[in-house]
Every structure is written in C-alpha cells, then in structure tokens.
Design a protein around this motif. Structure first.
Motif, PDB file in Angstrom:
ATOM      1  N   GLU A 158      10.035   4.238   3.436  1.00  0.00           N
ATOM      2  CA  GLU A 158      10.996   5.124   2.789  1.00  0.00           C
ATOM      3  C   GLU A 158      11.385   6.297   3.683  1.00  0.00           C
ATOM      4  O   GLU A 158      12.557   6.658   3.762  1.00  0.00           O
ATOM      5  N   SER A 159      10.433   6.868   4.395  1.00  0.00           N
ATOM      6  CA  SER A 159      10.771   7.992   5.277  1.00  0.00           C
ATOM      7  C   SER A 159      11.625   7.521   6.445  1.00  0.00           C
ATOM      8  O   SER A 159      12.523   8.244   6.892  1.00  0.00           O
ATOM      9  N   GLU A 160      11.403   6.331   6.931  1.00  0.00           N
ATOM     10  CA  GLU A 160      12.218   5.792   8.033  1.00  0.00           C
ATOM     11  C   GLU A 160      13.633   5.464   7.575  1.00  0.00           C
ATOM     12  O   GLU A 160      14.600   5.747   8.266  1.00  0.00           O
ATOM     13  N   THR A 163       0.847  -1.183   0.000  1.00  0.00           N
ATOM     14  CA  THR A 163       0.000   0.000   0.000  1.00  0.00           C
ATOM     15  C   THR A 163       0.889   1.241   0.000  1.00  0.00           C
ATOM     16  O   THR A 163       2.003   1.207   0.545  1.00  0.00           O
ATOM     17  N   PRO A 164       0.408   2.317  -0.582  1.00  0.00           N
ATOM     18  CA  PRO A 164       1.213   3.541  -0.627  1.00  0.00           C
ATOM     19  C   PRO A 164       1.666   4.013   0.751  1.00  0.00           C
ATOM     20  O   PRO A 164       2.811   4.442   0.916  1.00  0.00           O
ATOM     21  N   ASP A 165       0.797   3.912   1.757  1.00  0.00           N
ATOM     22  CA  ASP A 165       1.195   4.379   3.089  1.00  0.00           C
ATOM     23  C   ASP A 165       2.301   3.519   3.688  1.00  0.00           C
ATOM     24  O   ASP A 165       3.188   4.032   4.369  1.00  0.00           O
ATOM     25  N   ARG A 166       2.268   2.198   3.431  1.00  0.00           N
ATOM     26  CA  ARG A 166       3.348   1.323   3.919  1.00  0.00           C
ATOM     27  C   ARG A 166       4.677   1.710   3.284  1.00  0.00           C
ATOM     28  O   ARG A 166       5.699   1.813   3.951  1.00  0.00           O
ATOM     29  N   PHE A 167       4.662   1.902   1.963  1.00  0.00           N
ATOM     30  CA  PHE A 167       5.887   2.251   1.253  1.00  0.00           C
ATOM     31  C   PHE A 167       6.395   3.624   1.694  1.00  0.00           C
ATOM     32  O   PHE A 167       7.586   3.807   1.925  1.00  0.00           O
ATOM     33  N   GLU A 168       5.508   4.596   1.828  1.00  0.00           N
ATOM     34  CA  GLU A 168       5.911   5.939   2.258  1.00  0.00           C
ATOM     35  C   GLU A 168       6.542   5.905   3.644  1.00  0.00           C
ATOM     36  O   GLU A 168       7.555   6.556   3.890  1.00  0.00           O
ATOM     37  N   ARG A 169       5.936   5.140   4.540  1.00  0.00           N
ATOM     38  CA  ARG A 169       6.460   5.056   5.907  1.00  0.00           C
ATOM     39  C   ARG A 169       7.847   4.407   5.921  1.00  0.00           C
ATOM     40  O   ARG A 169       8.767   4.880   6.571  1.00  0.00           O
ATOM     41  N   TYR A 201      12.169  -3.944  -1.833  1.00  0.00           N
ATOM     42  CA  TYR A 201      13.261  -2.972  -1.801  1.00  0.00           C
ATOM     43  C   TYR A 201      14.600  -3.683  -1.784  1.00  0.00           C
ATOM     44  O   TYR A 201      14.722  -4.788  -1.246  1.00  0.00           O
TER      45      TYR A 201
END
Length: 160
Positions: free
Chosen positions: A86-88, A78-84, A108
C-alpha cells in the motif's frame, strides 16, 4: 451517521452535480434563503460529511486513453506485506484507486490510467511486479464506460 433532513439531502445532491455552485444559486435551487443554506453546508463540512471539492478532468483530452482494472495477489497475507504494498502503490499517480478486496482470488484491485499499452507495460513490468510480495497480476482493460459517477445515492439517507 448524521441526521439529514430533506433540505440537507437536496443540498448534497446539488453539490454532487456541481461542486462549484455559488451559495446563492444553491439556495435558490433548493428553496432556502442563502444564510441558512450556507449554515447547513458549513455544518456538513465541519461534521466531516462534505470532504472537499475536486475538479474532474477528461483523461482522453490529456492523452490518457487506456484504463485498466488490475487484480493483484500477494504471496503472503501478513500486515507488513500489505502495508509495504500500500505504501508503494501510493507513490504512483497512474493508480487512481487501490482497493483491498475479498471474494476474489486477488487481494487488491487497482484502477490504472495511462496513455497507451506501452506505458501500461512499463508500469506493469518495471513497477507493479517489482513491489515486494506481489505474486500474481491479472489485467482487464476498460473498453467503454457505461456509468462513471462520484455521486452517492441519497434517496433514503436520513429519511424517517
């Protein structure tokens, strides 16, 4: 894509070999006078082709002797999983590269550089596997670099 002529390609090839070269030496190497050479470099910078200059360091001389390629699979796509994730991952300087990939079971691939196996284990157990959404991690350790370059191939770019 930018239109590049033979001189532009020569400039880029020289800058990729030695980013701190003086304009005078660069102009001499490519057979151009300094002013037009500087104009060409400036144009390529302004157009966003030349992103900047960096100083490359020898990791082993800094005690960073262990390099790993780490494949990470997420529990949900999900986009939110990937965004989280990547930001971490951006918060950790031992991660030199983070790529969202396809064609593998992983989502990844990371390139991680640390001093030794103890430091890698610390990163793996106390950082990477604690990021929300990380489901699986597979690590491969680099034994020898056969090729390690940042230079892009320019042979056929802009040639007509």
């Amino acid at each position: 894509m930018l239109e590049l002529d033979k001189l532009d390609r020569k400039i880029l090839a020289e800058l990729q070999k030695q980013g701190d070269i003086s304009n005078l030496e660069l102009a001499e190497r490519i057979g151009l006078s300094p002013t037009p050479c500087a104009r060409r470099v400036k144009r390529m910078q302004d157009e966003g082709l030349i992103l900047g200059q960096v100083t490359l360091l020898e990791p082993a001389m800094l005690g960073l002797k262990l390099s790993a390629l780490v494949q990470v699979s997420m529990d949900r796509h999900t986009p939110d999983r990937f965004e989280r994730f990547e930001s971490e991952i951006l918060k950790h300087p031992e991660v030199l590269e983070c790529l969202l990939i396809t064609g593998q079971s992983a989502d990844y691939q990371l390139k991680v550089v640390v001093s030794d196996m103890d430091e890698y284990q610390e990163f793996l157990l106390n950082t990477l596997t604690r990021i929300e959404g990380v489901a699986d991690v597979h690590s491969s350790f680099i034994m020898r670099k056969v090729l390690d370059t940042t230079a892009l191939p320019l042979k056929h770019i802009g040639a007509h």
